[in-house]
Design a protein around this motif. Structure first.
Motif, PDB file in Angstrom:
ATOM      1  N   GLU A  81       0.217  -1.161  -0.171  1.00 57.75           N
ATOM      2  CA  GLU A  81      -0.287  -0.031  -0.144  1.00 57.75           C
ATOM      3  C   GLU A  81       1.360   0.699   0.225  1.00 57.75           C
ATOM      4  OE1 GLU A  81      -3.347   1.602   0.037  1.00 57.75           O
ATOM      5  OE2 GLU A  81      -3.636  -0.323   0.019  1.00 57.75           O
ATOM      6  N   GLU A  83       1.116   5.246  -0.278  1.00 57.56           N
ATOM      7  CA  GLU A  83       0.206   6.060   0.116  1.00 57.56           C
ATOM      8  C   GLU A  83       1.484   7.395   0.063  1.00 57.56           C
ATOM      9  OE1 GLU A  83      -1.548   7.421   3.616  1.00 57.56           O
ATOM     10  OE2 GLU A  83      -2.348   5.071   3.703  1.00 57.56           O
ATOM     11  N   THR A  85       2.499  12.216  -0.420  1.00 58.96           N
ATOM     12  CA  THR A  85       1.654  12.724  -0.648  1.00 58.96           C
ATOM     13  C   THR A  85       3.081  14.573  -1.064  1.00 58.96           C
ATOM     14  OG1 THR A  85       2.813  13.448   2.237  1.00 58.96           O
ATOM     15  CG2 THR A  85       0.245  13.312   1.685  1.00 58.96           C
ATOM     16  N   GLN A 108       6.406   8.989   0.597  1.00 56.98           N
ATOM     17  CA  GLN A 108       5.249   8.232   0.346  1.00 56.98           C
ATOM     18  C   GLN A 108       5.507   6.994   1.610  1.00 56.98           C
ATOM     19  OE1 GLN A 108       6.509   6.127  -3.398  1.00 56.98           O
ATOM     20  NE2 GLN A 108       8.912   5.879  -3.149  1.00 56.98           N
TER      21      GLN A 108
END
Length: 152
Positions: A81, A83, A85, A108
């Motif tokens: 996973e 993520e 920004t 990340q």
């Protein structure tokens, strides 16, 4: 049986067709997809904006290279996973002024659900930092890239 050696440098090709001021349909291999602006910026929201596509490419590359590195080490990374920004300086895209580093900072967080140890996870992380072409692209352009690897 003779093993074929793959070329080390290859040509990547893409073809873009601008269908409006904001939408470009892009063809790569046998795939077609849209790059577009959101409705709030006058687009039709049929795909990510160009800058969003660049950030998405980093997530995809981290996943692919991460799995390759884990396989080379013989460890189970499981699913990832990712993520991200991004601190993005919009002054360039708004034509306010030229910006040398528009992607100011990327962070990340990569969460893996495999059975690998924490030490092996950090080895994978180190290898991904060495081999991921999108990480290198951002870092060498001056972007502050922070990547945190963790187990689920």
């Amino acid at each position: 049986m003779v093993a074929l050696k793959e070329k080390t440098v290859v040509k990547l090709r893409a073809r873009g067709t601008g269908l409006s001021h904001s939408r470009t349909d892009v063809g790569i291999r046998d795939l077609t997809f849209s790059i577009d602006e959101p409705a709030a910026r006058g687009g039709t929201n049929l795909g990510p904006a160009p800058t969003e596509a660049a950030v998405a490419a980093l997530a995809g590359c981290t996943n692919v290279i991460g799995h390759k590195c884990a396989a080379r080490l013989g460890v189970d990374i499981g699913h990832m996973e990712i993520e991200i920004t991004c601190e993005f300086d919009r002054r360039g895209v708004t034509l306010e002024e030229e910006i040398d580093v528009p992607f100011v900072a990327l962070r990340q967080v990569v969460t893996c659900d495999g059975s690998l140890s924490e030490d092996d996870l950090q080895k994978v992380a180190g290898d991904v930092a060495k081999y991921c072409p999108l990480s290198k692209l951002f870092e060498q352009s001056g972007t502050a890239l922070e990547t945190v690897w963790q187990k689920a």
